[in-house]
Design a protein around this motif. Structure first.
Motif, PDB file in Angstrom:
ATOM      1  N   LEU B  53       0.826  -1.217   0.000  1.00 23.92           N
ATOM      2  CA  LEU B  53       0.000   0.000   0.000  1.00 23.92           C
ATOM      3  C   LEU B  53       0.858   1.264   0.000  1.00 23.92           C
ATOM      4  CD1 LEU B  53      -2.952  -1.042   2.347  1.00 23.92           C
ATOM      5  CD2 LEU B  53      -2.846  -1.015  -0.175  1.00 23.92           C
ATOM      6  N   SER B  54       1.966   1.237   0.736  1.00 26.16           N
ATOM      7  CA  SER B  54       2.803   2.446   0.715  1.00 26.16           C
ATOM      8  C   SER B  54       3.497   2.585  -0.648  1.00 26.16           C
ATOM      9  CB  SER B  54       3.804   2.444   1.876  1.00 26.16           C
ATOM     10  OG  SER B  54       4.742   1.391   1.727  1.00 26.16           O
ATOM     11  N   TYR B  55       3.845   1.440  -1.261  1.00 28.64           N
ATOM     12  CA  TYR B  55       4.425   1.491  -2.618  1.00 28.64           C
ATOM     13  C   TYR B  55       3.389   2.050  -3.589  1.00 28.64           C
ATOM     14  CZ  TYR B  55       6.957  -0.279  -6.807  1.00 28.64           C
ATOM     15  OH  TYR B  55       7.612  -0.402  -8.008  1.00 28.64           O
ATOM     16  N   LYS B  56       2.148   1.620  -3.424  1.00 33.78           N
ATOM     17  CA  LYS B  56       1.084   2.122  -4.297  1.00 33.78           C
ATOM     18  C   LYS B  56       0.945   3.650  -4.162  1.00 33.78           C
ATOM     19  CE  LYS B  56      -3.752   1.312  -5.535  1.00 33.78           C
ATOM     20  NZ  LYS B  56      -4.988   0.572  -5.204  1.00 33.78           N
ATOM     21  N   ASP B  57       1.054   4.126  -2.920  1.00 33.82           N
ATOM     22  CA  ASP B  57       1.013   5.583  -2.693  1.00 33.82           C
ATOM     23  C   ASP B  57       2.131   6.293  -3.451  1.00 33.82           C
ATOM     24  OD1 ASP B  57      -1.194   5.743  -1.148  1.00 33.82           O
ATOM     25  OD2 ASP B  57      -0.129   5.887   0.782  1.00 33.82           O
ATOM     26  N   ARG B  58       3.321   5.749  -3.342  1.00 38.65           N
ATOM     27  CA  ARG B  58       4.458   6.387  -4.013  1.00 38.65           C
ATOM     28  C   ARG B  58       4.269   6.372  -5.539  1.00 38.65           C
ATOM     29  NH1 ARG B  58       6.929   3.219  -0.299  1.00 38.65           N
ATOM     30  NH2 ARG B  58       8.066   1.835  -1.727  1.00 38.65           N
ATOM     31  N   ILE B  59       3.720   5.252  -6.017  1.00 41.18           N
ATOM     32  CA  ILE B  59       3.452   5.171  -7.459  1.00 41.18           C
ATOM     33  C   ILE B  59       2.438   6.230  -7.868  1.00 41.18           C
ATOM     34  CG2 ILE B  59       2.420   3.736  -9.271  1.00 41.18           C
ATOM     35  CD1 ILE B  59       3.582   1.274  -7.740  1.00 41.18           C
ATOM     36  N   GLN B  60       1.366   6.325  -7.099  1.00 39.25           N
ATOM     37  CA  GLN B  60       0.315   7.281  -7.473  1.00 39.25           C
ATOM     38  C   GLN B  60       0.832   8.720  -7.423  1.00 39.25           C
ATOM     39  OE1 GLN B  60      -2.838   5.561  -4.991  1.00 39.25           O
ATOM     40  NE2 GLN B  60      -3.904   4.986  -6.894  1.00 39.25           N
ATOM     41  N   ASN B  61       1.680   8.994  -6.444  1.00 36.90           N
ATOM     42  CA  ASN B  61       2.291  10.328  -6.401  1.00 36.90           C
ATOM     43  C   ASN B  61       3.143  10.572  -7.638  1.00 36.90           C
ATOM     44  OD1 ASN B  61       1.154  11.202  -4.003  1.00 36.90           O
ATOM     45  ND2 ASN B  61       2.798  10.289  -2.753  1.00 36.90           N
ATOM     46  N   ALA B  62       3.906   9.539  -8.040  1.00 42.23           N
ATOM     47  CA  ALA B  62       4.799   9.698  -9.194  1.00 42.23           C
ATOM     48  C   ALA B  62       3.997   9.832 -10.485  1.00 42.23           C
ATOM     49  CB  ALA B  62       5.748   8.503  -9.294  1.00 42.23           C
ATOM     50  N   CYS B  63       2.749   9.348 -10.490  1.00 40.68           N
ATOM     51  CA  CYS B  63       1.927   9.381 -11.703  1.00 40.68           C
ATOM     52  C   CYS B  63       1.176  10.703 -11.856  1.00 40.68           C
ATOM     53  CB  CYS B  63       0.930   8.225 -11.701  1.00 40.68           C
ATOM     54  SG  CYS B  63       1.728   6.623 -11.873  1.00 40.68           S
ATOM     55  N   GLY B  64       1.190  11.500 -10.802  1.00 34.40           N
ATOM     56  CA  GLY B  64       0.559  12.815 -10.890  1.00 34.40           C
ATOM     57  C   GLY B  64      -0.908  12.714 -11.235  1.00 34.40           C
ATOM     58  N   ASP B  65      -1.333  13.506 -12.206  1.00 39.82           N
ATOM     59  CA  ASP B  65      -2.767  13.637 -12.494  1.00 39.82           C
ATOM     60  C   ASP B  65      -3.296  12.634 -13.499  1.00 39.82           C
ATOM     61  OD1 ASP B  65      -2.994  15.706 -10.715  1.00 39.82           O
ATOM     62  OD2 ASP B  65      -2.630  17.260 -12.235  1.00 39.82           O
ATOM     63  N   TYR B  66      -2.436  11.788 -13.992  1.00 35.12           N
ATOM     64  CA  TYR B  66      -2.931  10.817 -14.975  1.00 35.12           C
ATOM     65  C   TYR B  66      -3.921   9.863 -14.329  1.00 35.12           C
ATOM     66  CZ  TYR B  66       0.863  12.384 -17.997  1.00 35.12           C
ATOM     67  OH  TYR B  66       1.700  13.141 -18.760  1.00 35.12           O
ATOM     68  N   ASN B  67      -4.939   9.529 -15.095  1.00 37.66           N
ATOM     69  CA  ASN B  67      -5.935   8.571 -14.636  1.00 37.66           C
ATOM     70  C   ASN B  67      -5.383   7.168 -14.870  1.00 37.66           C
ATOM     71  OD1 ASN B  67      -8.232   7.145 -14.042  1.00 37.66           O
ATOM     72  ND2 ASN B  67      -9.216   7.599 -16.022  1.00 37.66           N
ATOM     73  N   PHE B  68      -4.826   6.580 -13.831  1.00 39.32           N
ATOM     74  CA  PHE B  68      -4.052   5.345 -13.981  1.00 39.32           C
ATOM     75  C   PHE B  68      -4.216   4.477 -12.736  1.00 39.32           C
ATOM     76  CE2 PHE B  68       0.061   3.164 -13.060  1.00 39.32           C
ATOM     77  CZ  PHE B  68       0.062   2.267 -14.119  1.00 39.32           C
ATOM     78  N   MET B  69      -4.434   3.190 -12.942  1.00 38.25           N
ATOM     79  CA  MET B  69      -4.636   2.279 -11.827  1.00 38.25           C
ATOM     80  C   MET B  69      -3.472   1.300 -11.697  1.00 38.25           C
ATOM     81  SD  MET B  69      -7.825  -0.255 -10.995  1.00 38.25           S
ATOM     82  CE  MET B  69      -8.201  -0.345 -12.735  1.00 38.25           C
ATOM     83  N   PRO B  70      -2.613   1.490 -10.673  1.00 31.19           N
ATOM     84  CA  PRO B  70      -1.564   0.487 -10.440  1.00 31.19           C
ATOM     85  C   PRO B  70      -2.188  -0.750  -9.798  1.00 31.19           C
ATOM     86  CG  PRO B  70      -1.336   2.339  -8.899  1.00 31.19           C
ATOM     87  CD  PRO B  70      -2.562   2.603  -9.709  1.00 31.19           C
ATOM     88  N   LEU B  71      -2.022  -1.890 -10.429  1.00 29.73           N
ATOM     89  CA  LEU B  71      -2.515  -3.147  -9.878  1.00 29.73           C
ATOM     90  C   LEU B  71      -1.369  -3.766  -9.090  1.00 29.73           C
ATOM     91  CD1 LEU B  71      -4.057  -4.270 -13.278  1.00 29.73           C
ATOM     92  CD2 LEU B  71      -5.366  -3.475 -11.287  1.00 29.73           C
ATOM     93  N   MET B  72      -1.529  -3.820  -7.783  1.00 22.60           N
ATOM     94  CA  MET B  72      -0.406  -4.212  -6.930  1.00 22.60           C
ATOM     95  C   MET B  72      -0.324  -5.737  -6.788  1.00 22.60           C
ATOM     96  SD  MET B  72       0.605  -1.215  -6.572  1.00 22.60           S
ATOM     97  CE  MET B  72       2.049  -1.555  -5.561  1.00 22.60           C
ATOM     98  N   SER B  73       0.890  -6.192  -6.568  1.00 22.68           N
ATOM     99  CA  SER B  73       1.117  -7.628  -6.365  1.00 22.68           C
ATOM    100  C   SER B  73       1.973  -7.849  -5.127  1.00 22.68           C
ATOM    101  CB  SER B  73       1.808  -8.223  -7.592  1.00 22.68           C
ATOM    102  OG  SER B  73       3.054  -7.603  -7.805  1.00 22.68           O
ATOM    103  N   LEU B  74       1.816  -9.016  -4.536  1.00 20.62           N
ATOM    104  CA  LEU B  74       2.616  -9.414  -3.377  1.00 20.62           C
ATOM    105  C   LEU B  74       3.711 -10.364  -3.813  1.00 20.62           C
ATOM    106  CD1 LEU B  74       0.312 -10.436  -0.397  1.00 20.62           C
ATOM    107  CD2 LEU B  74       1.835  -8.456  -0.528  1.00 20.62           C
ATOM    108  N   TYR B  75       4.866 -10.227  -3.220  1.00 18.20           N
ATOM    109  CA  TYR B  75       6.013 -11.102  -3.513  1.00 18.20           C
ATOM    110  C   TYR B  75       5.854 -12.388  -2.711  1.00 18.20           C
ATOM    111  CZ  TYR B  75      11.079 -11.806  -4.476  1.00 18.20           C
ATOM    112  OH  TYR B  75      12.308 -12.247  -4.902  1.00 18.20           O
ATOM    113  N   LEU B  76       5.864 -13.517  -3.386  1.00 23.71           N
ATOM    114  CA  LEU B  76       5.698 -14.795  -2.686  1.00 23.71           C
ATOM    115  C   LEU B  76       7.043 -15.272  -2.117  1.00 23.71           C
ATOM    116  CD1 LEU B  76       3.602 -17.817  -4.023  1.00 23.71           C
ATOM    117  CD2 LEU B  76       5.381 -18.007  -2.301  1.00 23.71           C
ATOM    118  N   THR B  77       7.261 -14.966  -0.838  1.00 20.44           N
ATOM    119  CA  THR B  77       8.448 -15.490  -0.151  1.00 20.44           C
ATOM    120  C   THR B  77       8.066 -16.817   0.500  1.00 20.44           C
ATOM    121  OG1 THR B  77       7.880 -14.444   1.930  1.00 20.44           O
ATOM    122  CG2 THR B  77       9.209 -13.151   0.402  1.00 20.44           C
ATOM    123  N   GLU B  78       9.080 -17.576   0.896  1.00 18.22           N
ATOM    124  CA  GLU B  78       8.789 -18.876   1.502  1.00 18.22           C
ATOM    125  C   GLU B  78       8.055 -18.727   2.830  1.00 18.22           C
ATOM    126  OE1 GLU B  78      12.439 -21.140   1.471  1.00 18.22           O
ATOM    127  OE2 GLU B  78      12.345 -21.336  -0.714  1.00 18.22           O
ATOM    128  N   GLY B  79       8.157 -17.548   3.462  1.00 19.47           N
ATOM    129  CA  GLY B  79       7.501 -17.351   4.751  1.00 19.47           C
ATOM    130  C   GLY B  79       6.177 -16.606   4.642  1.00 19.47           C
TER     131      GLY B  79
END
Lengths: 334, 334
Positions: B53-79
Motif C-alpha cells: 500500500l505504501s508502494y502504491k502511494d508512491r506510485i500514485q504520487n509519481a503518476c501525478g494527475d494521470y488517470n491510472f490504476m496500479p494493480l499491486m502484487s505481493l512477492y511470494l516469499t517462503e515465509g
C-alpha cells in the motif's frame, strides 16, 4: 611436488594486435610458447609481404629475448594477387587467413562470397604453392547456427582442393567435429575457452562482456563434446588459444568488443583441465605434437615446466581482463 | 492521416522500481495505459500489505494527475503468511508473484523449490482466496532451456490447482505456447521485445547490454512463433511490457543488469508491428480486451490515439537507454 614438462608448445591461433597493445601482450606467448600462428586482422589488414615482415619485426621486438617464432599469416582480401602469394612463399610465410566479411573483429576487409570464382582461383593458387589456409568459418546467419551453416563451404573447399591443407579455426559447435573427421585435408584448432565455458558464462547470470567472443560460446553439450576431442588428443586438432586482447574500456562501453584474452594462463588452465579429467598424459600432444605434424613445425628445445601449486590469476593484465580473471588455478609456471 | 484509437490499454507486467527511478519512469505508463500490474521485486521485496500500500502511494504520487490504476502484487516469499494473503484480498490486492530464487533481478527472496509442500500450501490458499498467481517460469539450468525446463512445474500446478488462475509471464520459448493452450487455468503475457528481437540483438554483432533481459531473447524461430500468437490476438495471451528500467551505467559496467526499458514507446512499437503484418484490427484485443477477460478488469474511459506519423525514439530517457533507442517508429501519440 608434482610437475609436468611441456616440450615446444605451439599456439596455432593468436591475436597480438599492434603497438602499443602488442607490447603488453606479446611477452606472455613468447615466454611460454615456441611459436604461434599470428592472425593478420589488423587495421589495415596484413595483406602484403611487406606489411607481414614489418609486423613480424615489431612482434620480435616486443618479445625481447625470448626464444619465440611468430608464424606469420597473410589476410585473404578479394584483391589478393598471385605475386603476393608467391613472394610470401619465398620469404617463408606459410599461412593465409580467410575471414568472411563482417564475421568478427577486423573482418571488414574479408571475403563476401567464399565460393566466388575469383576467390576459388586464389585458393587454387594457395594449394599449388603448398600454403596452409586458415578459415574463420561462420555464416552471417543466426549466431548459434553460424558455424554449422558454414559447413557447406568447408565441404566444397575440401572436395575442390584435395591437396590444400584447410584449418577450421576455433571450433565451437559439436556438429563440426564429424566434418573435420570426414576430410583428410581438413584440420581444426580448439581454444581453452570453448572447451571450458558455455553461453551461460556470457548471458547466464549478469551479462559478462569478458567472456564474449566469436564464434560465440555455445551450449554445454557443445563444450563437452569439444572437450572430449581435446582430452583425447585427437590427431586432427591442435591447440589455438585465440587469445584476443581488448582493453577493459572497449569491453565495458556498451558495445562489447569480441575476444577473450588468455595468453598468460592458457597452459595453466589446460594443465588443470587435463589433470581434472585424468588425461594429463595427452596434453603434450594437444599443445605441440599434433601441431608439429599438421603444420610441419620443428620441435624446438624450449621446455615449459609447470608445478602443482596454486596461481592466483590477476583481475587485469595492463588494463585487459583475462579469462579466469581473479580465479585460482591449481598449476604454476616454475 | 491514418489514426487508431486504443481503448483502455493495460500493461500486465511492469517494473516501476522505487524512488528516485520511479519518478523517472512511472509517468510513461500512467500516461498511456489505464492500468498496469506492478511487479513487487524491490529490495526489500513487497511481501506485506503495508509495503504494497505504501508502494502504491508512491506510485500514485509519481503518476501525478494521470488517470491510472496500479494493480499491486505481493512477492511470494517462503515465509508468506495466510493472514497476509487474506488481508491482501480485503484491501483489493489481487496478484501474487512467484520468483524462483536467483532467476532474475530482485529474485533473491524467491522460492527455492516451487513444489515444496510449504509452497503448495500457500498456493492452495491463494486459490481459495481467488487471487491470481503470476510466475517467472525459469529453472536454474542452461539459459536457453530454462523456460522449457520449467514446464513441468506449470503442469503440476495447473493440474493440482484447477481453480487457480496462473499466469506464465513473458513467454520467450515457442515450446511454451502449446503448454498455455493445454490448461484452461493457464494464461500468459507477451512482451514487445520477445516478439520483435532475438538473441542476435544481444550477442549477434557487438555485445549489447541494452537488449539483455530475463528470460533471455531466444531464436528467430521462437520470436516468430510468439509474434504470430500476439498478432492473432490469441485470447489466452495479453500484453505485458516487462518494461524494466536500469540506469545506463548499470548496464554498461561489465556486469550487465537484466531488463529492457520500453514503457514510453510500447504502444508505438506495437502499432508499427501489427500494421506491418496487416493485423492492426487485433491490437485492441492484445492490448486490452484479452486482459479484461483474463484478469476481470474494468474497461476504463481512457482512449489513446495514435497517428501514422514518425516518432524519433530518444537515445536515452533520464539516463535509461530504451528499447529501439535512437530509432524512428512509424506511429506517434497524438
Amino acid at each position: 611436488m608434482e610437475t609436468i614438462s611441456l616440450q615446444s608448445p605451439y599456439d596455432m591461433h593468436l591475436h597480438l594486435r599492434d603497438t602499443p597493445l602488442l607490447e603488453s601482450v606479446a611477452k606472455y606467448t613468447a615466454q611460454y610458447f615456441s611459436g604461434a600462428l599470428v592472425m593478420p586482422n589488423l587495421n589495415p589488414p596484413i595483406d602484403s609481404v611487406e606489411l607481414a615482415l614489418s609486423y613480424k619485426d615489431r612482434i620480435q621486438n616486443a618479445c625481447g629475448d625470448y626464444n619465440f617464432m611468430p608464424l606469420m599469416s597473410l589476410y585473404l582480401t578479394e584483391g589478393l594477387d598471385r605475386s603476393v602469394l608467391q613472394r610470401a612463399k619465398e620469404v617463408g610465410i606459410r599461412f593465409v587467413k580467410l575471414y568472411p566479411k563482417g564475421a568478427t573483429t577486423g573482418s571488414q576487409s574479408g571475403v563476401s562470397e567464399v565460393l566466388d570464382n575469383k576467390i576459388l582461383q586464389i585458393l587454387e593458387y594457395i594449394q599449388e604453392l603448398g600454403l596452409i589456409l586458415s578459415i574463420h568459418g561462420e555464416s552471417n546467419g543466426f549466431s548459434l547456427e553460424r558455424e554449422a551453416e558454414f559447413h557447406s563451404v568447408f565441404t566444397e573447399l575440401a572436395e575442390s582442393f584435395p591437396r590444400l591443407k584447410i584449418i577450421f579455426e576455433h571450433l565451437s559447435d559439436h556438429r563440426s567435429i564429424a566434418l573435420v573427421e570426414k576430410y583428410s585435408n581438413l584440420f581444426a584448432t580448439l581454444t581453452l575457452h570453448h572447451i571450458t565455458l558455455s553461453l551461460d558464462d556470457v548471458i547466464g547470470g549478469g551479462l559478462n562482456p569478458h567472456c564474449f567472443c566469436k564464434p560465440i560460446l555455445k551450449t554445454p553439450k557443445d563444450r563437452d563434446a569439444l572437450l572430449q576431442v581435446a582430452l583425447s588428443a585427437h590427431s586432427k586438432f591442435s591447440f589455438g588459444s585465440d587469445s584476443a586482447p581488448h582493453l577493459k574500456e572497449n569491453k565495458e562501453n556498451g558495445k562489447g568488443a569480441a575476444g577473450i584474452f588468455s595468453a598468460p594462463l592458457v597452459l595453466l588452465g589446460l594443465a588443470e583441465l587435463f589433470e581434472k579429467h585424468k588425461r594429463l598424459e595427452n596434453l603434450q600432444s594437444f599443445i605441440s605434437d599434433n601441431a608439429q605434424h599438421i603444420y610441419s613445425l620443428p620441435k624446438s628445445a624450449k621446455v615449459i615446466n609447470l608445478e602443482k601449486k596454486p596461481t592466483q590469476i590477476p583481475r587485469e593484465f595492463d588494463g585487459i581482463v583475462p579469462l579466469f580473471s581473479g580465479r585460482e588455478l591449481s598449476w604454476s609456471y616454475t
